[in-house]
Design an enzyme around this catalytic site. Structure first.
Site, PDB file in Angstrom:
ATOM      1  CG  PHE A 201      43.405  13.895  84.536  1.00 56.31           C
ATOM      2  CD1 PHE A 201      44.373  13.806  83.548  1.00 56.31           C
ATOM      3  CD2 PHE A 201      42.136  13.388  84.281  1.00 56.31           C
ATOM      4  CE1 PHE A 201      44.068  13.240  82.325  1.00 56.31           C
ATOM      5  CE2 PHE A 201      41.827  12.827  83.058  1.00 56.31           C
ATOM      6  CZ  PHE A 201      42.799  12.745  82.081  1.00 56.31           C
ATOM      7  CG  ASP A 202      38.833  14.421  87.373  1.00 55.78           C
ATOM      8  OD1 ASP A 202      39.961  13.933  87.566  1.00 55.78           O
ATOM      9  OD2 ASP A 202      37.789  13.774  87.459  1.00 55.78           O
ATOM     10  CB  THR A 203      40.241  20.793  87.711  1.00 55.00           C
ATOM     11  OG1 THR A 203      39.558  20.299  88.872  1.00 55.00           O
ATOM     12  CG2 THR A 203      40.031  22.286  87.597  1.00 55.00           C
TER      13      THR A 203
END
Length: 407
Positions: A201-203
């Site tokens: 999700f972060d990437t």
């Protein structure tokens, strides 16, 4: 002159009573032992050091132990703490739900183990509050970061971020540090496009933000590895690889509305620079410097080769003449982007004028040196390099004038 640069609006410094400026989300799954100490420590830090109203949201990813009860007890004990319960696992899913439901203008999250020093929290969110940046990430890979962790995790982390640079052209340094923040107005536009619900999700969020032309602020952090981490490294790595492949395909095929995002969220162009700083000057200086380094090395090699049979002054004349002609030709093509024969004669005459100035500087320096002492070869070269630096600055100004400020 019309100023088209439109910075992001700053967050209201005096929000309405009871409204939080910052919402820090702590996603958890089966963390009944660590949740209480984490939230109390975070709450104490924010109370003592954060100058705006805040909120802490515990996002429970379908825990099956005593985590929900601990979270409810914390919410009853601390008025700034809230609880969001999800029926499915996934850190990305928890962050999407918590951030989408929060009324705060600045949203953040951190891991429950508090591996990152909380002193970095205010530097993380301050650029978002002021409107300077759109997202902010803690980075463990900056030179000034202080990190304590095993070699295995260090290699995996650096390898993953290198992979992102190669596969997705990522320019941020640390995609997976559990310490990030985003402006709520930006999150509202990006979150519907982020498909991953787990660790990728972060990437995915950061890559979309970068491609949309948003500013990502990086904060070096002090970070101590949690020896009790329950992250399945193999499963996470495989999921990340699948995510990279999926996102890469979406970028290549145009499946993502990047042009629309950039038009809607990207920062406008900077104002036109003043006449004293022409467009293209930084790039030209960098290329001129590279050509200058190569020319100086060639000059020194030629001087040393001719110094023995010809003597110092003739060797200096020969080396300077040859490298001056080559320098003008290289700068004409590489630095100023001029090709073809048009004005070539004028440009080389300007280069010869620069040559004459360089000859005067270097020959004069050599003459003054030999008049005052009997120098060794090292001192002689030092004086010549210094004189050449002065001649190089003059050469750049003369060539740039001759080539009419070409970008």
């Amino acid at each position: 002159m019309t100023d088209t640069y439109a910075p992001r609006a700053a967050v209201q410094a005096r929000p309405a009573a009871g409204s939080a400026v910052l919402d820090v989300v702590v996603p958890v799954y089966n963390e009944e032992a660590d949740l209480g100490p984490c939230v109390r420590r975070l709450h104490a830090h924010l109370t003592a050091h954060f100058p705006y109203p805040f909120r802490i949201t515990v996002a429970d990813n379908a825990s099956v132990d005593g985590t929900p009860a601990v979270a409810r007890a914390l919410a009853g004990e601390l008025p700034e703490v809230g609880v969001l319960r999800l029926d499915e696992k996934g850190r990305g899913r928890a962050l999407r739900a918590a951030w989408s439901a929060s009324p705060a203008p600045v949203l953040a999250y951190m891991d429950v183990d508090l591996s990152t020093d909380l002193a970095a929290l205010l530097p993380l969110v301050a650029p978002l509050i002021s409107g300077h940046s759109d997202l902010a990430i803690g980075t463990r890979l900056a030179r000034t970061s202080r990190v304590v962790r095993g070699a295995k995790r260090e290699v995996i982390s650096r390898g993953y971020n290198l992979l992102l640079r190669g596969a997705l052209a990522a320019r941020f340094s640390d995609a997976q540090c559990g310490f990030k923040a985003i402006r709520a107005d930006v999150a509202a536009e990006l979150l519907p496009l982020v498909r991953d619900t787990g660790w990728f999700f972060d990437t995915e969020l950061l890559v979309l933000a970068q491609r949309a032309g948003l500013r990502i602020h990086e904060v070096p952090v002090d970070w101590v590895d949690d020896p009790d981490s329950r992250v399945d490294i193999v499963a996470t790595a495989l999921a990340d690889l699948r995510g990279i492949g999926r996102l890469g395909r979406a970028l290549v095929t145009g499946a993502l509305p990047l042009a629309q995002l950039r038009a809607q969220l990207g920062r406008g162009p900077l104002p036109a620079p003043p006449a004293q700083v022409p467009i293209g000057l930084p790039r030209q200086l960098a290329r001129f410097a590279a050509v200058g380094v190569a020319s100086t090395l060639a000059y020194l090699l030629l001087f040393l080769a001719a110094r023995g049979p010809l003597g110092a002054q003739p060797a200096n004349l020969l080396a300077l003449l040859l490298t001056a002609v080559a320098n003008t030709a290289a700068n004409r093509r590489l630095t100023f982007g001029v090709s073809g024969r048009r004005h070539a004669g004028r440009h080389h005459l300007q280069g010869l004028l620069a040559f004459a100035l360089g000859l005067a500087l270097t020959s004069g320096s050599l003459a003054a040196l030999h008049a005052t002492t009997t120098p060794n070869r090292a001192l002689e070269l030092t004086v010549l390099v210094t004189a050449n630096l002065a001649a190089t600055a003059l050469r750049f100004l003369l060539l740039r004038l001759a080539m009419h400020h070409r970008p």
